[in-house]
Enzyme design. Sequence first.
Site, PDB file in Angstrom:
ATOM      1  N   SER A 149     -46.227  13.160   0.950  1.00  0.00           N
ATOM      2  CA  SER A 149     -46.470  12.460   2.265  1.00  0.00           C
ATOM      3  C   SER A 149     -47.538  11.262   1.952  1.00  0.00           C
ATOM      4  CB  SER A 149     -46.507  13.396   3.577  1.00  0.00           C
ATOM      5  OG  SER A 149     -46.686  11.812   4.755  1.00  0.00           O
ATOM      6  N   TYR A 162     -49.391  20.350   8.807  1.00  0.00           N
ATOM      7  CA  TYR A 162     -47.930  19.069   8.398  1.00  0.00           C
ATOM      8  C   TYR A 162     -48.869  18.915   6.916  1.00  0.00           C
ATOM      9  CZ  TYR A 162     -44.620  15.963   6.976  1.00  0.00           C
ATOM     10  OH  TYR A 162     -44.380  15.414   6.003  1.00  0.00           O
TER      11      TYR A 162
END
Length: 279
Positions: A149, A162
Amino acid sequence: MSSINVSSKNMTHKSALVTGASSGIGAVYADRFAKRGYDLVLVARDHARMEALAERLRRETGVVVDILQADLTDAGELAQVEERLRTDTHISILVNNAGVSAASSFIDQSPDEVAKIISLNTIALTRLASAVAPRFVRAGDGAIINISSAVALVPEFGLTVYGATKAFVLFLTQGLHFELGSKGVYVQAVLPASTQTEIWERSGWDMNALPPAMKVDELVDAALVGFDRRETVTIPSLLDAEQWNTFDAARQSMIPNFNQVDAADRYRLASKPYVRQLS
């Protein structure tokens, strides 16, 4: 965990195993590889949605699709997917897509929530890559696509756990590139920015409060251009590729300076007054 062979056709083609394949990025990767002629192994928890996807892809492309219903945070079910990767010589591509996030801040996340994010985003992903990599090396061929990401590069976004897991995925991919690339194994990290997937709603985000996001089809199609070009790191939303090249070059320029026997002057000089005071 259940396995369903959805066709009696002999598996003579190469296959792609896609995790998180029931929706979003994983489902689009399954669609695109099917259209490239790959048979598929779909892995996710939602059997009904995978079955619907499999039926459509069989009808539209004629590929063989196998469904493995599995929760990759369950050690036993994860082990069965690992075994499939170790033993199924038709699988030549692993798409490590399954992941989870949380909308709450670090101090509001329970230890169990933190552990779940780490378990799925890093431990399961790494174990699957570890299961298949030795076979790929023996064959001198194979590809591992790890979905990281853009958050991995932006701690300012506040998605601490995350983002940390996605930074792990990026580093893992770069490390595997250096270890396995010369042995015929291609490893790619894909760094999506905000994308229109269900991960946001599942994580508790207010969709109305989020900025506009890239469509999943556009994200995967761009990532596959990077795949075909054999990029190690693909950032579909980054308009100027030279920004990444400059970033990576700056990182590499520091490497020779890490292995020094003395601390940098800025630390040694700052500590001298304290040394004199204690003497």
